[in-house]
Design a protein around this motif. Sequence first.
Motif, mmCIF file in Angstrom:
data_model
loop_
_atom_site.group_PDB
_atom_site.id
_atom_site.type_symbol
_atom_site.label_atom_id
_atom_site.label_comp_id
_atom_site.label_asym_id
_atom_site.label_seq_id
_atom_site.Cartn_x
_atom_site.Cartn_y
_atom_site.Cartn_z
ATOM 1 N N LEU A 28 0.808 -1.226 0.000
ATOM 2 C CA LEU A 28 0.000 0.000 0.000
ATOM 3 C C LEU A 28 0.839 1.274 0.000
ATOM 4 O O LEU A 28 0.297 2.374 -0.037
ATOM 5 C CB LEU A 28 -0.930 -0.007 1.223
ATOM 6 N N ARG A 29 2.168 1.125 0.057
ATOM 7 C CA ARG A 29 3.090 2.250 0.011
ATOM 8 C C ARG A 29 2.826 3.287 1.104
ATOM 9 O O ARG A 29 2.693 4.475 0.838
ATOM 10 C CB ARG A 29 3.084 2.918 -1.357
ATOM 11 N N VAL A 30 2.742 2.788 2.325
ATOM 12 C CA VAL A 30 2.653 3.663 3.495
ATOM 13 C C VAL A 30 3.747 3.245 4.472
ATOM 14 O O VAL A 30 4.286 2.139 4.367
ATOM 15 C CB VAL A 30 1.273 3.590 4.184
ATOM 16 N N SER A 31 4.073 4.122 5.402
ATOM 17 C CA SER A 31 5.162 3.805 6.327
ATOM 18 C C SER A 31 4.733 2.747 7.337
ATOM 19 O O SER A 31 3.547 2.561 7.616
ATOM 20 C CB SER A 31 5.620 5.063 7.056
ATOM 21 N N ARG A 32 5.739 2.077 7.891
ATOM 22 C CA ARG A 32 5.466 1.025 8.872
ATOM 23 C C ARG A 32 4.831 1.603 10.123
ATOM 24 O O ARG A 32 3.934 0.991 10.701
ATOM 25 C CB ARG A 32 6.779 0.311 9.205
ATOM 26 N N ASN A 33 5.257 2.783 10.528
ATOM 27 C CA ASN A 33 4.677 3.412 11.717
ATOM 28 C C ASN A 33 3.200 3.733 11.518
ATOM 29 O O ASN A 33 2.403 3.601 12.446
ATOM 30 C CB ASN A 33 5.441 4.687 12.071
ATOM 31 N N THR A 34 2.837 4.135 10.318
ATOM 32 C CA THR A 34 1.436 4.432 10.016
ATOM 33 C C THR A 34 0.592 3.175 10.139
ATOM 34 O O THR A 34 -0.491 3.190 10.734
ATOM 35 C CB THR A 34 1.315 5.014 8.597
ATOM 36 N N VAL A 35 1.081 2.084 9.587
ATOM 37 C CA VAL A 35 0.344 0.821 9.646
ATOM 38 C C VAL A 35 0.182 0.366 11.090
ATOM 39 O O VAL A 35 -0.902 -0.039 11.508
ATOM 40 C CB VAL A 35 1.040 -0.266 8.800
ATOM 41 N N ARG A 36 1.256 0.464 11.872
ATOM 42 C CA ARG A 36 1.165 0.070 13.284
ATOM 43 C C ARG A 36 0.140 0.908 14.036
ATOM 44 O O ARG A 36 -0.628 0.387 14.837
ATOM 45 C CB ARG A 36 2.520 0.246 13.952
ATOM 46 N N LYS A 37 0.128 2.209 13.778
ATOM 47 C CA LYS A 37 -0.792 3.103 14.460
ATOM 48 C C LYS A 37 -2.245 2.752 14.123
ATOM 49 O O LYS A 37 -3.118 2.723 15.003
ATOM 50 C CB LYS A 37 -0.497 4.557 14.055
ATOM 51 N N ILE A 38 -2.505 2.453 12.867
ATOM 52 C CA ILE A 38 -3.866 2.121 12.434
ATOM 53 C C ILE A 38 -4.312 0.789 13.049
ATOM 54 O O ILE A 38 -5.444 0.646 13.490
ATOM 55 C CB ILE A 38 -3.949 2.075 10.897
ATOM 56 N N ILE A 39 -3.408 -0.181 13.076
ATOM 57 C CA ILE A 39 -3.759 -1.492 13.635
ATOM 58 C C ILE A 39 -4.046 -1.381 15.123
ATOM 59 O O ILE A 39 -4.974 -2.000 15.638
ATOM 60 C CB ILE A 39 -2.617 -2.491 13.351
ATOM 61 N N ARG A 40 -3.265 -0.575 15.840
ATOM 62 C CA ARG A 40 -3.454 -0.421 17.290
ATOM 63 C C ARG A 40 -4.718 0.356 17.628
ATOM 64 O O ARG A 40 -5.336 0.101 18.659
ATOM 65 C CB ARG A 40 -2.262 0.274 17.895
ATOM 66 N N SER A 41 -5.100 1.300 16.778
ATOM 67 C CA SER A 41 -6.304 2.087 17.079
ATOM 68 C C SER A 41 -7.547 1.270 16.712
ATOM 69 O O SER A 41 -7.511 0.427 15.816
ATOM 70 C CB SER A 41 -6.305 3.392 16.298
ATOM 71 N N GLY A 42 -8.633 1.529 17.369
ATOM 72 C CA GLY A 42 -9.863 0.802 17.096
ATOM 73 C C GLY A 42 -10.708 1.444 16.018
ATOM 74 O O GLY A 42 -11.708 0.892 15.576
ATOM 75 N N ALA A 43 -10.302 2.624 15.547
ATOM 76 C CA ALA A 43 -11.099 3.372 14.562
ATOM 77 C C ALA A 43 -11.002 2.745 13.178
ATOM 78 O O ALA A 43 -9.993 2.161 12.818
ATOM 79 C CB ALA A 43 -10.640 4.812 14.494
ATOM 80 N N THR A 44 -12.043 2.914 12.428
ATOM 81 C CA THR A 44 -12.067 2.418 11.051
ATOM 82 C C THR A 44 -12.008 3.588 10.100
ATOM 83 O O THR A 44 -12.608 4.599 10.327
ATOM 84 C CB THR A 44 -13.352 1.616 10.759
#
Length: 44
Positions: A28-44
């Motif tokens: 998806l060409r996004v940073s690893r930190n961004t992916v981690r943040k999204i996975i940890r948050s409960g928001a969709t």
Amino acid sequence: MLVVETIAKIRRAHFVEGKSIKQTCRELRVSRNTVRKIIRSGAT
């Protein structure tokens, strides 16, 4: 800023398809930190 569709793709790739964070980043060409943040948050 990320679009809701991208957030949904990241969450689907990780939880449903079982892909790793690194693989999701590459596809998806996004940073690893961004992916981690999204996975940890409960928001969709």
